[in-house]
Design a protein around this motif. Sequence first.
Motif, PDB file in Angstrom:
ATOM      1  N   GLY A 114       0.809  -1.213   0.000  1.00  0.00           N
ATOM      2  CA  GLY A 114       0.000   0.000   0.000  1.00  0.00           C
ATOM      3  C   GLY A 114       0.841   1.259   0.000  1.00  0.00           C
ATOM      4  N   GLU A 115       0.206   2.341   0.416  1.00  0.00           N
ATOM      5  CA  GLU A 115       0.821   3.665   0.368  1.00  0.00           C
ATOM      6  C   GLU A 115       0.433   4.429   1.627  1.00  0.00           C
ATOM      7  OE1 GLU A 115       0.192   7.606  -2.402  1.00  0.00           O
ATOM      8  OE2 GLU A 115      -0.073   5.634  -3.300  1.00  0.00           O
ATOM      9  N   LEU A 116       1.417   5.101   2.269  1.00  0.00           N
ATOM     10  CA  LEU A 116       1.171   5.883   3.479  1.00  0.00           C
ATOM     11  C   LEU A 116       1.840   7.244   3.364  1.00  0.00           C
ATOM     12  CD1 LEU A 116       1.750   3.126   6.186  1.00  0.00           C
ATOM     13  CD2 LEU A 116      -0.421   4.160   5.571  1.00  0.00           C
TER      14      LEU A 116
ATOM     15  N   ALA B 137       5.741   2.943   8.934  1.00  0.00           N
ATOM     16  CA  ALA B 137       5.175   3.021   7.585  1.00  0.00           C
ATOM     17  C   ALA B 137       5.972   2.156   6.611  1.00  0.00           C
ATOM     18  CB  ALA B 137       5.137   4.469   7.115  1.00  0.00           C
ATOM     19  N   VAL B 138       7.287   2.181   6.711  1.00  0.00           N
ATOM     20  CA  VAL B 138       8.134   1.386   5.810  1.00  0.00           C
ATOM     21  C   VAL B 138       7.894  -0.106   6.043  1.00  0.00           C
ATOM     22  CG1 VAL B 138      10.530   0.740   5.322  1.00  0.00           C
ATOM     23  CG2 VAL B 138       9.902   3.142   5.479  1.00  0.00           C
ATOM     24  N   ILE B 139       7.821  -0.527   7.291  1.00  0.00           N
ATOM     25  CA  ILE B 139       7.552  -1.930   7.589  1.00  0.00           C
ATOM     26  C   ILE B 139       6.144  -2.311   7.124  1.00  0.00           C
ATOM     27  CG2 ILE B 139       7.207  -3.595   9.464  1.00  0.00           C
ATOM     28  CD1 ILE B 139       9.455  -2.138  10.960  1.00  0.00           C
ATOM     29  N   GLY B 140       5.181  -1.410   7.324  1.00  0.00           N
ATOM     30  CA  GLY B 140       3.800  -1.682   6.945  1.00  0.00           C
ATOM     31  C   GLY B 140       3.614  -1.891   5.458  1.00  0.00           C
ATOM     32  N   VAL B 141       4.221  -1.040   4.628  1.00  0.00           N
ATOM     33  CA  VAL B 141       4.030  -1.175   3.185  1.00  0.00           C
ATOM     34  C   VAL B 141       4.852  -2.314   2.597  1.00  0.00           C
ATOM     35  CG1 VAL B 141       3.399   1.239   2.866  1.00  0.00           C
ATOM     36  CG2 VAL B 141       5.775   0.550   2.553  1.00  0.00           C
ATOM     37  N   SER B 142       5.864  -2.792   3.319  1.00  0.00           N
ATOM     38  CA  SER B 142       6.652  -3.906   2.797  1.00  0.00           C
ATOM     39  C   SER B 142       6.178  -5.251   3.342  1.00  0.00           C
ATOM     40  CB  SER B 142       8.137  -3.708   3.103  1.00  0.00           C
ATOM     41  OG  SER B 142       8.360  -3.659   4.499  1.00  0.00           O
TER      42      SER B 142
ATOM     43  N   GLY C  89       3.585  -5.532   6.259  1.00  0.00           N
ATOM     44  CA  GLY C  89       2.239  -5.463   6.803  1.00  0.00           C
ATOM     45  C   GLY C  89       2.215  -5.852   8.274  1.00  0.00           C
ATOM     46  N   TYR C  90       1.091  -5.597   8.926  1.00  0.00           N
ATOM     47  CA  TYR C  90       0.915  -5.906  10.335  1.00  0.00           C
ATOM     48  C   TYR C  90      -0.305  -6.803  10.499  1.00  0.00           C
ATOM     49  CZ  TYR C  90       4.230  -2.183  11.372  1.00  0.00           C
ATOM     50  OH  TYR C  90       5.354  -1.406  11.438  1.00  0.00           O
ATOM     51  N   LYS C  91      -0.267  -7.637  11.540  1.00  0.00           N
ATOM     52  CA  LYS C  91      -1.374  -8.556  11.801  1.00  0.00           C
ATOM     53  C   LYS C  91      -1.600  -8.636  13.306  1.00  0.00           C
ATOM     54  CE  LYS C  91      -2.888 -13.269  10.889  1.00  0.00           C
ATOM     55  NZ  LYS C  91      -2.576 -14.531  10.206  1.00  0.00           N
ATOM     56  N   VAL C  92      -2.882  -8.600  13.708  1.00  0.00           N
ATOM     57  CA  VAL C  92      -3.262  -8.736  15.108  1.00  0.00           C
ATOM     58  C   VAL C  92      -4.275  -9.868  15.199  1.00  0.00           C
ATOM     59  CG1 VAL C  92      -4.428  -7.630  17.049  1.00  0.00           C
ATOM     60  CG2 VAL C  92      -2.874  -6.303  15.632  1.00  0.00           C
TER      61      VAL C  92
ATOM     62  N   ILE D 213      -6.950  -9.644  12.094  1.00  0.00           N
ATOM     63  CA  ILE D 213      -7.075  -8.444  11.262  1.00  0.00           C
ATOM     64  C   ILE D 213      -5.691  -8.065  10.764  1.00  0.00           C
ATOM     65  CG2 ILE D 213      -9.233  -7.577  12.224  1.00  0.00           C
ATOM     66  CD1 ILE D 213      -7.691  -5.828  14.097  1.00  0.00           C
ATOM     67  N   GLU D 214      -5.624  -7.659   9.495  1.00  0.00           N
ATOM     68  CA  GLU D 214      -4.354  -7.305   8.853  1.00  0.00           C
ATOM     69  C   GLU D 214      -4.487  -5.962   8.159  1.00  0.00           C
ATOM     70  OE1 GLU D 214      -2.349 -10.363   6.494  1.00  0.00           O
ATOM     71  OE2 GLU D 214      -4.025 -11.678   7.036  1.00  0.00           O
ATOM     72  N   SER D 215      -3.380  -5.197   8.144  1.00  0.00           N
ATOM     73  CA  SER D 215      -3.357  -3.923   7.435  1.00  0.00           C
ATOM     74  C   SER D 215      -1.909  -3.482   7.245  1.00  0.00           C
ATOM     75  CB  SER D 215      -4.125  -2.859   8.217  1.00  0.00           C
ATOM     76  OG  SER D 215      -4.085  -1.624   7.536  1.00  0.00           O
ATOM     77  N   HIS D 216      -1.709  -2.517   6.376  1.00  0.00           N
ATOM     78  CA  HIS D 216      -0.385  -1.929   6.211  1.00  0.00           C
ATOM     79  C   HIS D 216      -0.212  -0.702   7.112  1.00  0.00           C
ATOM     80  CE1 HIS D 216      -2.896   0.396   3.448  1.00  0.00           C
ATOM     81  NE2 HIS D 216      -2.017   1.376   3.585  1.00  0.00           N
ATOM     82  N   ASP D 217      -1.309  -0.196   7.674  1.00  0.00           N
ATOM     83  CA  ASP D 217      -1.289   0.991   8.533  1.00  0.00           C
ATOM     84  C   ASP D 217      -1.349   0.557   9.994  1.00  0.00           C
ATOM     85  OD1 ASP D 217      -1.552   3.448   9.746  1.00  0.00           O
ATOM     86  OD2 ASP D 217      -3.163   4.139   8.420  1.00  0.00           O
ATOM     87  N   LYS D 218      -0.246   0.697  10.714  1.00  0.00           N
ATOM     88  CA  LYS D 218      -0.154   0.234  12.095  1.00  0.00           C
ATOM     89  C   LYS D 218      -1.092   1.004  13.024  1.00  0.00           C
ATOM     90  CE  LYS D 218       3.381  -0.822  15.546  1.00  0.00           C
ATOM     91  NZ  LYS D 218       4.811  -0.719  15.871  1.00  0.00           N
ATOM     92  N   GLN D 219      -1.221   2.308  12.824  1.00  0.00           N
ATOM     93  CA  GLN D 219      -2.086   3.122  13.678  1.00  0.00           C
ATOM     94  C   GLN D 219      -3.550   2.733  13.505  1.00  0.00           C
ATOM     95  OE1 GLN D 219      -1.281   7.251  12.957  1.00  0.00           O
ATOM     96  NE2 GLN D 219       0.903   7.008  13.327  1.00  0.00           N
ATOM     97  N   LEU D 220      -3.987   2.588  12.278  1.00  0.00           N
ATOM     98  CA  LEU D 220      -5.366   2.204  11.995  1.00  0.00           C
ATOM     99  C   LEU D 220      -5.665   0.813  12.550  1.00  0.00           C
ATOM    100  CD1 LEU D 220      -8.052   2.850  10.547  1.00  0.00           C
ATOM    101  CD2 LEU D 220      -7.084   1.748   8.531  1.00  0.00           C
ATOM    102  N   LEU D 221      -4.731  -0.109  12.390  1.00  0.00           N
ATOM    103  CA  LEU D 221      -4.905  -1.462  12.888  1.00  0.00           C
ATOM    104  C   LEU D 221      -5.054  -1.475  14.408  1.00  0.00           C
ATOM    105  CD1 LEU D 221      -4.925  -4.417  11.865  1.00  0.00           C
ATOM    106  CD2 LEU D 221      -2.546  -4.516  12.528  1.00  0.00           C
ATOM    107  N   GLY D 222      -4.264  -0.673  15.101  1.00  0.00           N
ATOM    108  CA  GLY D 222      -4.370  -0.577  16.556  1.00  0.00           C
ATOM    109  C   GLY D 222      -5.705  -0.007  16.999  1.00  0.00           C
ATOM    110  N   MET D 223      -6.197   0.991  16.287  1.00  0.00           N
ATOM    111  CA  MET D 223      -7.490   1.583  16.631  1.00  0.00           C
ATOM    112  C   MET D 223      -8.630   0.588  16.420  1.00  0.00           C
ATOM    113  SD  MET D 223      -7.066   5.572  15.326  1.00  0.00           S
ATOM    114  CE  MET D 223      -8.455   5.403  14.309  1.00  0.00           C
ATOM    115  N   VAL D 224      -8.593  -0.161  15.320  1.00  0.00           N
ATOM    116  CA  VAL D 224      -9.639  -1.143  15.042  1.00  0.00           C
ATOM    117  C   VAL D 224      -9.596  -2.263  16.084  1.00  0.00           C
ATOM    118  CG1 VAL D 224     -10.393  -2.894  13.379  1.00  0.00           C
ATOM    119  CG2 VAL D 224      -9.799  -0.612  12.595  1.00  0.00           C
ATOM    120  N   ALA D 225      -8.386  -2.730  16.426  1.00  0.00           N
ATOM    121  CA  ALA D 225      -8.258  -3.795  17.421  1.00  0.00           C
ATOM    122  C   ALA D 225      -8.765  -3.329  18.783  1.00  0.00           C
ATOM    123  CB  ALA D 225      -6.803  -4.244  17.530  1.00  0.00           C
ATOM    124  N   ALA D 226      -8.480  -2.098  19.153  1.00  0.00           N
ATOM    125  CA  ALA D 226      -8.961  -1.562  20.428  1.00  0.00           C
ATOM    126  C   ALA D 226     -10.481  -1.427  20.432  1.00  0.00           C
ATOM    127  CB  ALA D 226      -8.306  -0.212  20.715  1.00  0.00           C
TER     128      ALA D 226
END
Length: 183
Positions: free
Chosen positions: A31-33, A75-80, A82-85, A137-150
């Motif tokens: 993705g893109e951030l 952001a660099v880790i996310g676009v390459s 991704g993050y998963k919770v 849940i998975e996303s390339h945006d760490k902040q958004l993923l944390g908010m959704v998980a919370a």
Amino acid sequence: MSRIGLAPVSIPKGVEVKVDKEKIEVKGPKGELHETLTGGITAKVDGDQVIFERADELKPSKAKHGLYRALVQSAVIGVSEGYKVEMELVGVGYRAAAQGQNLEMSLGFSHNIVVALPKEVKVSATSERGKNPLVAIESHDKQLLGMVAAKIRSLRKPEPYKGKGIRFKGEQIRRKAGKAAAK
């Protein structure tokens, strides 16, 4: 103060970083951030690294120096990569089902709860016989993923007596003894 801001951010292959004055764009296969720099912090791309510099040695500048470096690293880790919770639903009769961008859960209330997720977040729900249902849940945006998980966790927080509720996978809940311990 932390010295995190002094460390450069390495750019892996397949990731493109552009710096335009106060705006940083990070593009990759996932993705893109975008990130906006403020407070006298500047960035420049030097080969396969991003280097951050601050204008002065004041305390707010030092704090923002480390903050923006950490945000761009995420952001660099996310676009390459991704993050998963992963979250597990602990309780009798607790169920989860994913339908597109909606997550429908049965959490012991009189009705099912449907959570609409942003388009940047992918969700999957699995349930095996004899095990607690899992929501990933998975996303390339760490902040958004944390908010959704919370937000999902806040629907039924784990309680300390029986341990029922939505918890992150591997999370340890501090348990309390009930009334019997008072004697």
